[in-house]
Design an enzyme around this catalytic site. Structure first.
Site, mmCIF file in Angstrom:
data_model
loop_
_atom_site.group_PDB
_atom_site.id
_atom_site.type_symbol
_atom_site.label_atom_id
_atom_site.label_comp_id
_atom_site.label_asym_id
_atom_site.label_seq_id
_atom_site.Cartn_x
_atom_site.Cartn_y
_atom_site.Cartn_z
ATOM 1 N N GLY A 268 65.364 45.303 75.007
ATOM 2 C CA GLY A 268 64.629 45.809 73.847
ATOM 3 C C GLY A 268 65.459 45.907 72.577
ATOM 4 O O GLY A 268 65.007 46.487 71.591
ATOM 5 N N CYS A 384 41.691 27.123 63.328
ATOM 6 C CA CYS A 384 40.394 27.583 62.842
ATOM 7 C C CYS A 384 40.245 29.069 63.124
ATOM 8 O O CYS A 384 39.492 29.483 64.020
ATOM 9 C CB CYS A 384 39.281 26.804 63.517
ATOM 10 S SG CYS A 384 39.269 25.135 62.931
HETATM 11 C C1 PLP Z 1 60.589 42.228 78.087
HETATM 12 C C2 PLP Z 1 61.584 42.860 78.955
HETATM 13 C C3 PLP Z 1 62.927 42.778 78.628
HETATM 14 C C4 PLP Z 1 63.444 42.108 77.381
HETATM 15 O O1 PLP Z 1 62.994 42.695 76.203
HETATM 16 P P1 PLP Z 1 63.598 42.219 74.806
HETATM 17 O O2 PLP Z 1 62.866 43.047 73.821
HETATM 18 O O3 PLP Z 1 63.297 40.771 74.670
HETATM 19 O O4 PLP Z 1 65.064 42.478 74.857
HETATM 20 C C5 PLP Z 1 63.839 43.366 79.482
HETATM 21 N N1 PLP Z 1 63.433 43.998 80.615
HETATM 22 C C6 PLP Z 1 62.138 44.081 80.942
HETATM 23 C C7 PLP Z 1 61.762 44.768 82.202
HETATM 24 C C8 PLP Z 1 61.177 43.528 80.136
HETATM 25 O O5 PLP Z 1 59.890 43.634 80.476
#
Ligand code: PLP
Length: 468
Positions: A268, A384
């Site tokens: 994240g 579209c």
């Molecule tokens: C989506 C996800 C990530 C990666 O998230 P980013 O925002 O791309 O870093 C990591 N772990 C889990 C469990 C996820 O669902």
């Protein structure tokens, strides 16, 4: 959520400028004013591969993967532990990307049989893969277990039995993590911490001790630890720290029964889509998380576990740009002046984030520089659908017109992976650039590809044939 559309950005002093925090490291303009990425100029790329075109700077992906691994490992070592970094494949997965990140020392997270197939096809060591998902099929679980995946992330009570059975049948001991939701949800500089979270992933933290015990009842399972993922596009350590503190209280309870070797805090980590986005350097975030983990472990009298992280966007996002050719430009009167709609040859089929999340992006002329004054533009796609916008608001030189190439920055994550064939637009190729060389890493679709799955066409007639 994502970087959301805010107020219209201020007019830039120079609409040709390439802000280094937004564009791939090393991106620049050559003497003719053309955008150059990975040593290859945008005009050459468009001539060779056509547009729209996804361009990924290989060196940037590799460097970011190494930098994240080192940052987390250094922070973990400082508190007497170690860190493992998994690349979250859903951000952008192809065999080339898997090789780049695994060569940089990362594991890979997948969440479907399809993603697992790509990682295995790339030759990834199965023991360095994690398999996520709130609804893995029984077939997917069996496949992951049989392939020797390093860890399955158990997302619900029901999955405990399913994974245990698959492992017993395969005669293996499967390592598993338990995904919990910590009640912390973070984005940019904010986080929301609640007791309960109304979301589909994971089990409530309040059930983790009980479910951890249930996992341990199975001889075919080995419990690695807790896992959580608190959001996306997060700019600092605060939300991770809060989540880690909550998790470690439960981790310590589980650890009193039997050692829990690991704590996985998910991904994240945010990136700059525009100059307004200011994520903290990953080293600072890693240190902030490590400090919180060390303090919580001390408070609960538990050894610091091995830490694990799962960055996706932050590894590949900044490495990508998308090139488009401008088709039409039209000035549209607004309440406070004019907005120029610049329509390009792609759109929501190659980048749905603007339509889906209200994401903000940066656009620049890629085929030339211009001394014309800046005009407020909205880059629209060719679909579209009035919501088919690639860049909601940015500034381009006023003389932008048909035939110009434009580049949109920071499209390496969640663009290709969310691409569609809406309006039967073929998905563009992905080209990797490095040291002045360009090579296709995912070929583009053709109309023949689009027609190939249409069961109403007689295969023997070929795609141009008419039914007899
Ligand atoms: C989506 C996800 C990530 C990666 O998230 P980013 O925002 O791309 O870093 C990591 N772990 C889990 C469990 C996820 O669902």
């Amino acid at each position: 959520m994502a970087s959301t559309v805010s107020a219209v950005p201020a007019a830039p002093a120079d609409p040709n400028a390439l802000a280094p925090e937004v564009w791939p490291q090393g991106a620049a303009r050559d003497a003719e004013g053309r955008l150059v990425v990975g040593g290859v100029d945008a005009v050459a790329l468009a001539e060779q591969f056509g547009t729209p075109l996804y361009v990924v700077d290989e060196a940037v992906v590799r460097e970011r993967a190494e930098r994240f691994r080192e940052a987390f490992d250094a922070a973990a070592r400082r508190i007497g532990s170690q860190a493992t970094v998994y690349y979250a494949g859903k951000a952008f997965l192809s065999t080339a990307i898997v090789r780049w990140v695994t060569e940089a020392g990362l594991g890979v997270d997948v969440c479907t049989g399809g993603e697992l197939a790509v990682a295995l096809a790339a030759g990834a060591d199965p023991s360095r893969l994690g398999f996520h998902g709130n609804n893995k099929s029984v077939g997917e679980i069996a496949r992951a277990v049989d392939a020797g995946v390093g860890a399955l992330i158990i997302d619900s009570e029901i999955e405990i039995e399913r994974v245990a059975e698959a492992a017993a049948r395969a005669g293996r001991v499967q390592r598993v993590r338990l995904r919990v939701n910590s009640g912390v949800h973070a984005s940019t500089h904010e986080f929301l911490a609640t007791a309960h979270e109304d979301q589909k992933f994971g089990v409530p933290l309040s059930r983790a001790v009980e479910l951890g015990a249930r996992i341990r009842e199975h001889d075919s399972l080995e419990f690695l630890g807790l896992h959580c993922h608190i959001g996306s596009q997060i700019f600092d350590a605060a939300g991770f720290a809060e989540s880690a503190e909550r998790l470690i209280a439960v981790h310590a309870e589980l650890d009193r029964v039997a050692p829990v070797p690991e704590l996985n805090l998910g991904g994240g980590f945010g990136i700059a889509y525009t100059e307004a986005d200011r994520p903290a350097p990953i080293e600072r975030i890693a240190d902030g998380i490590a400090d919180a983990v060390a303090a919580a472990c001390e408070a609960h009298g538990v050894r610091v576990p091995r830490l694990a992280f799962e960055p996706g966007r932050s590894i590949v996002g900044p490495a990508g740009v998308t090139l488009y050719t401008v088709g039409t430009v039209k000035p549209v009167p607004t309440d406070d002046g004019w907005r120029h709609y610049v329509s390009v040859d792609g759109g929501m089929s190659d980048n749905v984030r603007t339509a889906l999340y209200g994401a903000a992006y940066t656009v620049r002329l890629a085929s030339r520089r211009s001394d014309a004054p800046a005009a407020l533009v909205r880059v629209a796609g060719k679909h579209c659908e009035s919501g088919d916008i690639v860049v909601d608001a940015d500034w381009l030189p006023h003389d932008v017109g048909p035939g110009d190439l434009v580049a949109v920055a920071a499209t390496g994550a969640y663009c290709w992976s969310l691409a569609s064939n809406y309006n039967h637009v073929p998905r563009p190729p992905v080209v990797a650039v490095r040291d002045g060389q360009a090579r296709v890493i995912v070929r583009g679709e053709t109309e023949a590809d689009l027609l190939a799955r249409d069961a109403g066409i007689d295969a023997s007639d070929g795609i141009e044939g008419t039914p007899a």
